[in-house]
Design an enzyme around this catalytic site. Structure first.
Site, short mmCIF file in Angstrom:
data_model
loop_
_atom_site.label_atom_id
_atom_site.label_comp_id
_atom_site.label_asym_id
_atom_site.label_seq_id
_atom_site.Cartn_x
_atom_site.Cartn_y
_atom_site.Cartn_z
N HIS A 39 0.83 -1.20 0.00
CA HIS A 39 0.00 0.00 0.00
C HIS A 39 0.88 1.26 0.00
CE1 HIS A 39 -2.70 2.96 2.16
NE2 HIS A 39 -3.45 2.59 1.14
N GLU A 66 1.15 -0.71 -5.12
CA GLU A 66 0.08 0.24 -5.43
C GLU A 66 0.60 1.59 -5.91
OE1 GLU A 66 -2.02 2.28 -2.37
OE2 GLU A 66 -3.93 2.11 -3.42
N ASP A 68 -1.25 5.35 -6.37
CA ASP A 68 -2.38 6.29 -6.43
C ASP A 68 -2.00 7.34 -7.46
OD1 ASP A 68 -4.11 5.28 -4.31
OD2 ASP A 68 -2.59 5.97 -2.90
N HIS A 81 -1.02 10.22 -3.34
CA HIS A 81 -2.33 9.80 -2.83
C HIS A 81 -3.36 10.91 -2.93
CE1 HIS A 81 -5.45 9.28 0.26
NE2 HIS A 81 -5.42 8.01 -0.16
N GLU A 174 -4.54 3.16 -8.70
CA GLU A 174 -5.86 3.70 -8.34
C GLU A 174 -6.06 5.04 -9.04
OE1 GLU A 174 -6.87 4.38 -4.18
OE2 GLU A 174 -8.61 5.57 -4.81
O1 G3P Z 1 -6.81 1.72 -2.75
C1 G3P Z 1 -6.95 0.94 -1.60
C2 G3P Z 1 -6.67 1.83 -0.49
O2 G3P Z 1 -5.45 2.44 -0.81
C3 G3P Z 1 -7.75 2.84 -0.38
O3 G3P Z 1 -7.42 3.82 0.47
O4 G3P Z 1 -7.20 6.20 0.69
O5 G3P Z 1 -5.19 4.74 0.89
O6 G3P Z 1 -6.22 5.17 -1.33
P1 G3P Z 1 -6.45 5.02 0.14
CA CA Z 2 -5.25 3.71 -2.87
#
Ligand code: G3P
Ligand code: CA
Length: 365
Positions: A39, A66, A68, A81, A174
Site C-alpha cells: 500500500h 500500489e 495512487d 495519494h 488507483e
Molecule cells: O486503494 C486501496 C486503499 O489504498 C484505499 O485507500 O485512501 O489509501 O487510497 P487510500
Molecule cells: Ca489507494
C-alpha cells in the site's frame, strides 16, 4: 493377524502419503493464490509513494505494488495519494502564493517541472502552527531526499526489476477522484489506460488491477474506454463509507455524495461482478464485532463476493501503535484472521514484509 494388519497398512501407505502430500499441495496452492499488495509502497518504513518505498516493497517479495494517481496541469500522471501537494511536500514554502481559496495546493495547478522541484517526505499536518508527523514512529519527516515521480517512472522501475530478478510483480493503480479531474478538463481514466497499454498491459492476464472508488467511472472504463482502446484489464471496485464523501456525483448542477450503502449488501455483489473482478472494502466492512470488540467474525460479504466470482482485497493493514483492533492480539494475528478465517484473497498493507511472512509460514505449516 499381525501379517494381515501389516499388509493392510502397507497397501494404505501410498494413499496416506498421497493424501498428506495432496493436502499440503492444496494448502500451498491456496496460500500461494493469496496476495500481498504494498500500500503506497513499503510505506510503513519509507515515505509513501517514493521510489525508495517502491523498491523496498519489491525487495520484500510482494505480489503487487500500489500507485495512487493524479494529474498535473500539463497532463502528466504522478504517483501521489492526494490531489493536493501540501501533506507530503514543501510546496507551501516553495510556492507560497499558489494555494486555492481553501488553502490547499492542488496538483492540477502545477506543471510536472514545478512539482519536481519540491521535496517529498512522510505525511505531516500542521497543528497550531507546529508541523507534526502523522505517524511519529515511522521514517522521520524531512530526513533524506525524496521526489515526486510519474506513473511511467514507476512502471519502468517495476518492469526493470522484473527483468533483473526474473519475477513478475504487478501494478495496482488507483484512479484518484475521476470526477474532480473531469471537471477540471482532464480524462484521467483514459490517460491511465493509455499508459498501461503503452507499457504492455492489455488483457485479463496482465499483472495489473485498476482500482477506483467511483463505480460510474469503472462502468465507463469497462463498457466504453477499454473497448475503445482495445484492452480489457482487471478492475477492482473500492468501497468507502458514504459518510466519508469519497465520491461526489454531479446531478442537476449540484454535487452530491455518492451512496455506497448498496455495496455493503451481500445480495448486490453480483451487480459489481458485471463490471469488476474484485472488491476493495475497508476491512471493518467484512466483519461483525462483539459489543466489547474482543471478538469478530465474517458478516458474509466475503462469501457473497466469492459466490459472485469476485476477489476480495480489503484495505488498509497497519502495524503502527493503536492500529491493531482489540479482536487480534497482534499484527500477524490480524493478518492471519483476515487471510484464513475471513478468507480474503489479498490485503493492502503498509507493512508488506509482515504479510509475506504470514503467507510463507502458513504455506510451510
Ligand atoms: O486503494 C486501496 C486503499 O489504498 C484505499 O485507500 O485512501 O489509501 O487510497 P487510500
Ligand atoms: Ca489507494
Amino acid at each position: 493377524m499381525k501379517t494381515l494388519l501389516i499388509v493392510i497398512l502397507l497397501s494404505l501407505f501410498p494413499l496416506l502419503v498421497g493424501c498428506t502430500a495432496n493436502g499440503e499441495l492444496k494448502k500451498t496452492k491456496l496460500t500461494n493464490q493469496k496476495v500481498v499488495i504494498a500500500h503506497r509502497g513499503a510505506s510503513g518504513y519509507l515515505p509513501e509513494h517514493t521510489m525508495a518505498s517502491k523498491a523496498m516493497a519489491y525487495a520484500m517479495k510482494v505480489d503487487y505494488i500500489e500507485q495512487d494517481l493524479v494529474m498535473t496541469k500539463d497532463d502528466h500522471l504522478v504517483v501521489l495519494h492526494d490531489h493536493y501537494l501540501d501533506r507530503v511536500t514543501n510546496v507551501a514554502e516553495k510556492f507560497p502564493k499558489r494555494s486555492r481559496q481553501d488553502g490547499r495546493y492542488y496538483v492540477i495547478d502545477f506543471t510536472l517541472a514545478e512539482i519536481q522541484t519540491l521535496d517529498m517526505t512522510e505525511g505531516f499536518s500542521i497543528k497550531e502552527g507546529v508541523l507534526a508527523a502523522n505517524y511519529p514512529d515511522r521514517f522521520p519527516i524531512w530526513q533524506s531526499k525524496f521526489k515526486v515521480h510519474t506513473f511511467a517512472d514507476e512502471i519502468e522501475l517495476i518492469q526493470g526489476l522484473n527483468k533483473s530478478t526474473g519475477k513478475n510483480v504487478g501494478l495496482y493503480p488507483e484512479i484518484k477522484s475521476p470526477i474532480f479531474h473531469i471537471l477540471n478538463g482532464k480524462d484521467i481514466s483514459k490517460a491511465v489506460l493509455l499508459e498501461l497499454k503503452k507499457y504492455g498491459y492489455s488483457n485479463q492476464d496482465s499483472k495489473v488491477f485498476v482500482q477506483s472508488f467511483d463505480a460510474n467511472e469503472l462502468i465507463r472504463i469497462k463498457m466504453e474506454l477499454m473497448p475503445e482502446l482495445g484492452i480489457d484489464l482487471k478492475l477492482v471496485q473500492l468501497i468507502a463509507m458514504t459518510s466519508w464523501k469519497e465520491t461526489v456525483n454531479i446531478k442537476d448542477g449540484a454535487a452530491k455524495p455518492y451512496s455506497y450503502d448498496w455495496m455493503l449488501k451481500p445480495e448486490n455483489m453480483s451487480k459489481i461482478a458485471q463490471y469488476a473482478n474484485g472488491i476493495g472494502p475497508w476491512k471493518p466492512m467484512l466483519i461483525t464485532q462483539s459489543e466489547n470488540s474482543k471478538f469478530a467474525k465474517s458478516n458474509g460479504l466475503t462469501e457473497a463476493a466469492h459466490k459472485a466470482g469476485l476477489l476480495v482485497h480489503p484495505y488498509t493493514f497497519r502495524a503502527d501503535k493503536g492500529e491493531v483492533p482489540k479482536y487480534a492480539k497482534d499484527f500477524p494475528t490480524l493478518l492471519r484472521f483476515f487471510y484464513f478465517e475471513i478468507g480474503v484473497d489479498g490485503i493492502f498493507t503498509d507493512f508488506p514484509d509482515k504479510a509475506v511472512d504470514v503467507l510463507s509460514s502458513e504455506a510451510q505449516n
